[in-house]
Design an enzyme around this catalytic site. Structure first.
Site, short mmCIF file in Angstrom:
data_model
loop_
_atom_site.label_atom_id
_atom_site.label_comp_id
_atom_site.label_asym_id
_atom_site.label_seq_id
_atom_site.Cartn_x
_atom_site.Cartn_y
_atom_site.Cartn_z
N TYR A 1 -2.39 -1.47 10.90
CA TYR A 1 -2.81 -2.06 9.47
C TYR A 1 -1.42 -1.43 8.63
CZ TYR A 1 -4.01 -1.76 4.56
OH TYR A 1 -4.21 -2.13 3.33
N LYS B 1 1.65 -3.91 6.64
CA LYS B 1 2.18 -3.69 5.18
C LYS B 1 3.76 -3.52 5.21
CE LYS B 1 -1.81 -4.58 3.36
NZ LYS B 1 -2.03 -6.00 2.66
N SER C 1 0.82 -1.10 0.00
CA SER C 1 0.09 -0.16 0.01
C SER C 1 0.95 1.20 0.07
CB SER C 1 -0.66 0.11 1.26
OG SER C 1 -1.46 1.45 1.42
P1 NAD Z 1 -11.07 -6.81 0.70
O1 NAD Z 1 -11.49 -7.04 2.13
O2 NAD Z 1 -12.36 -6.86 -0.18
O3 NAD Z 1 -10.28 -8.38 0.34
C1 NAD Z 1 -9.41 -9.06 1.20
C2 NAD Z 1 -9.98 -10.79 1.14
O4 NAD Z 1 -9.15 -11.19 1.98
C3 NAD Z 1 -11.40 -10.62 1.70
O5 NAD Z 1 -12.07 -11.49 0.62
C4 NAD Z 1 -11.24 -11.50 3.07
O6 NAD Z 1 -12.44 -12.10 3.23
C5 NAD Z 1 -10.09 -12.25 2.79
N1 NAD Z 1 -9.31 -12.63 4.12
C6 NAD Z 1 -8.99 -11.77 5.08
N2 NAD Z 1 -8.23 -12.51 6.02
C7 NAD Z 1 -7.96 -13.80 5.37
C8 NAD Z 1 -7.44 -14.89 6.00
N3 NAD Z 1 -6.89 -14.95 7.13
N4 NAD Z 1 -7.48 -15.99 5.26
C9 NAD Z 1 -8.19 -16.12 4.03
N5 NAD Z 1 -8.80 -14.78 3.59
C10 NAD Z 1 -8.90 -13.78 4.23
O7 NAD Z 1 -10.14 -5.91 0.41
P2 NAD Z 1 -9.30 -5.30 -0.98
O8 NAD Z 1 -9.69 -3.97 -0.98
O9 NAD Z 1 -9.66 -6.32 -2.11
O10 NAD Z 1 -7.61 -5.64 -0.55
C11 NAD Z 1 -7.11 -6.54 -1.00
C12 NAD Z 1 -5.59 -6.41 -0.42
O11 NAD Z 1 -5.19 -5.23 -0.94
C13 NAD Z 1 -5.54 -6.21 1.15
O12 NAD Z 1 -4.43 -6.78 1.36
C14 NAD Z 1 -5.61 -5.08 1.31
O13 NAD Z 1 -4.86 -4.58 2.71
C15 NAD Z 1 -4.57 -4.36 0.21
N6 NAD Z 1 -4.99 -3.06 -0.07
C16 NAD Z 1 -6.20 -2.52 -0.07
C17 NAD Z 1 -6.27 -1.21 -0.37
C18 NAD Z 1 -7.58 -0.35 -0.69
O14 NAD Z 1 -7.85 0.72 -0.62
N7 NAD Z 1 -8.48 -1.20 -1.01
C19 NAD Z 1 -5.18 -0.19 -0.34
C20 NAD Z 1 -3.85 -0.89 -0.58
C21 NAD Z 1 -3.68 -2.27 -0.21
N1 UFG Z 2 -12.54 11.30 3.04
C1 UFG Z 2 -13.71 12.35 3.38
N2 UFG Z 2 -14.70 11.67 3.94
C2 UFG Z 2 -14.85 10.21 3.96
C3 UFG Z 2 -14.10 9.51 3.85
C4 UFG Z 2 -12.84 9.93 3.20
O1 UFG Z 2 -13.40 13.25 3.24
O2 UFG Z 2 -16.15 10.09 4.51
C5 UFG Z 2 -11.33 11.86 2.39
C6 UFG Z 2 -10.15 11.48 3.57
O3 UFG Z 2 -9.94 12.45 4.56
C7 UFG Z 2 -8.94 11.60 2.34
C8 UFG Z 2 -9.70 11.04 1.10
O4 UFG Z 2 -11.18 11.26 1.30
O5 UFG Z 2 -8.55 12.69 2.04
C9 UFG Z 2 -9.62 9.37 0.92
O6 UFG Z 2 -9.90 8.61 1.95
P1 UFG Z 2 -10.02 7.26 1.96
O7 UFG Z 2 -10.35 6.64 3.13
O8 UFG Z 2 -10.57 6.74 1.00
O9 UFG Z 2 -8.60 6.61 1.59
P2 UFG Z 2 -7.06 6.78 2.50
O10 UFG Z 2 -6.00 7.48 1.34
O11 UFG Z 2 -7.36 7.51 3.69
O12 UFG Z 2 -6.50 5.38 2.60
C10 UFG Z 2 -6.84 4.43 1.42
C11 UFG Z 2 -7.05 2.90 2.06
C12 UFG Z 2 -5.58 2.56 2.91
C13 UFG Z 2 -4.49 2.56 2.17
C14 UFG Z 2 -4.41 4.01 1.50
C15 UFG Z 2 -3.26 4.15 0.79
O13 UFG Z 2 -8.05 2.97 2.92
O14 UFG Z 2 -5.94 1.50 3.50
O15 UFG Z 2 -5.42 4.42 1.00
O16 UFG Z 2 -3.35 3.17 -0.34
F1 UFG Z 2 -3.31 2.60 3.06
#
Ligand code: NAD
Ligand code: UFG
Length: 338
Positions: free
Chosen positions: A149, A153, A124
């Site tokens: 969290y 990572k 991330s």
């Molecule tokens: P998500 O929660 O939709 O997907 C994660 C999946 O992993 C889910 O289906 C959950 O059921 C499964 N899971 C969790 N723990 C598990 C375990 N112990 N064993 C088996 N399955 C398990 O989230 P996502 O947005 O698709 O994110 C996928 C990956 O990308 C995650 O590692 C997340 O941290 C990373 N990531 C997401 C974002 C974002 O903003 N969505 C940003 C940066 C990194």
């Molecule tokens: N925001 C609002 N209102 C809301 C939600 C978010 O104003 O209800 C704003 C936040 O303050 C930020 C922007 O929208 O300025 C984006 O916020 P998000 O929560 O959508 O995303 P973040 O950048 O905070 O975090 C996301 C993921 C993290 C990841 C990060 C970088 O949630 O897991 O991107 O990849 F680490």
């Protein structure tokens, strides 16, 4: 060649399953459905017209994982499984370290035992912390994460780098995602958060569908052009395609490589609200609220490395993402629960 996809039923995982199948790969999925349901995988089958095996399995269950590796000829792993809610991780650090780090170590041990040493990992942009100037570049200092969290990572990146140093047979691709949004254009799969969404786009979508009254914009006094936080919003289908490229690269090059997956462009909260209106004709009512603790002013990627080495860059716009989010949200107001 089969690629094992952990967390494949989740938001990014399900879209990556589609792109991997469409690129001709065989896939095998495992998920414990802690934040998803198997319905998303059934929909992946519907979109692609292709069948694949999937298992309910927790990645901390080494015996369960070993059985899957024994039943299939697995050549590489894409590792999405993990918990991802920033606020929840502050309240439940042990659960996050156990699931994300314990789970990754269990997976790596089984991979080593089965001699599968190629892994693409979901990292991330959060690992860049709050001190680096934008755009974030892969060789910048990492760490300084502000919640468990983010720290998982960062720690998993170090674990995987150490593994490559110890054993040159490993191929590791650390993909630093920026802010994934959007949904598959079929409207069949998308993001289905439990409870009140933490992230901006799913919150906007729930306001649009009438589930929430208005958006709270967290702060309008940031050091950005309109004062609201700036992020690099990447369409989840572009992000999924980045994984197809990363797998192809990892199977051919040993060692550890890091790639930013973003668009390279910063977009403010208010710009995203306006893009949603432009795409869907829906006004999103909002109020300006206090800053959210831990948020930074600006986060966007330098994407040169992914382009030069993976031959990948994003193709979709934030207006595309807003249109696709709305198609998914309006067709599935309760996510996969309906
Ligand atoms: P998500 O929660 O939709 O997907 C994660 C999946 O992993 C889910 O289906 C959950 O059921 C499964 N899971 C969790 N723990 C598990 C375990 N112990 N064993 C088996 N399955 C398990 O989230 P996502 O947005 O698709 O994110 C996928 C990956 O990308 C995650 O590692 C997340 O941290 C990373 N990531 C997401 C974002 C974002 O903003 N969505 C940003 C940066 C990194
Ligand atoms: N925001 C609002 N209102 C809301 C939600 C978010 O104003 O209800 C704003 C936040 O303050 C930020 C922007 O929208 O300025 C984006 O916020 P998000 O929560 O959508 O995303 P973040 O950048 O905070 O975090 C996301 C993921 C993290 C990841 C990060 C970088 O949630 O897991 O991107 O990849 F680490």
């Amino acid at each position: 060649m089969a690629v094992f996809i952990t967390g494949g039923a989740g938001f990014i995982g399900s879209h990556t399953c589609v792109e991997m199948l469409e690129a001709g790969y065989e896939i095998v999925v495992a998920d414990n459905y802690s934040n998803s349901s198997a319905e998303s995988l059934e929909r992946v089958k519907k979109i692609t017209g292709k069948d694949f095996p999937y298992y309910e399995c927790d990645i901390r269950d080494k015996e369960g994982l070993a059985r899957i590796f024994d039943a299939h000829k697995i050549d590489a792993v894409i590792h999405f499984a993990g918990l991802k809610a920033v606020g929840e991780s502050v309240a439940k650090p042990l659960e996050y370290y156990d699931n994300n780090i314990g789970g990754t170590i269990a997976l790596l041990e089984v991979m080593r035992e089965k001699n599968v040493k190629t892994i693409v990992f979901s990292s991330s942009a959060t690992v860049y912390g709050s001190e680096n100037p934008v755009p974030f570049k892969e060789d910048m200092k990492t760490g300084g994460t502000t919640n468990p969290y983010g720290t998982t990572k960062y720690m998993i990146e170090i674990i995987l780098q150490d593994l490559c140093k110890a054993d040159p047979e490993w191929s590791v691709s650390l993909l630093r995602y920026f802010n994934p949004i959007g949904a598959h254009e079929s409207g069949l799969i998308g993001e289905a958060p439990n409870g009140i969404p933490n992230n901006l786009m799913p919150y906007i979508a729930q306001v649009a569908v009438g589930k929430r009254e208005k958006l709270s914009v967290f702060g309008n006094d940031y050091n950005t052009p309109d004062g609201t936080g700036v992020r690099d919003y990447i369409h989840v289908v572009d992000l999924a395609k980045g994984h197809v490229k990363a797998v192809a690269r990892a199977v051919s090059v040993k060692g550890c490589e890091v790639f930013n997956l973003g668009t390279g462009h910063g977009v403010s909260v208010l710009e995203l609200v306006n893009a949603f209106k432009e795409a869907n004709g829906i006004e999103i009512p909002y109020v300006i609220a206090p800053r959210r603790p831990g948020d930074i002013d600006n986060s966007y990627a330098d994407v040169t490395k992914a382009w030069e080495i993976l031959g990948w860059k994003t193709e979709k716009t934030i207006v595309d993402a807003c249109r696709d989010t709305w198609r998914w949200q309006s067709g599935n107001p309760d996510g996969y629960g309906n």
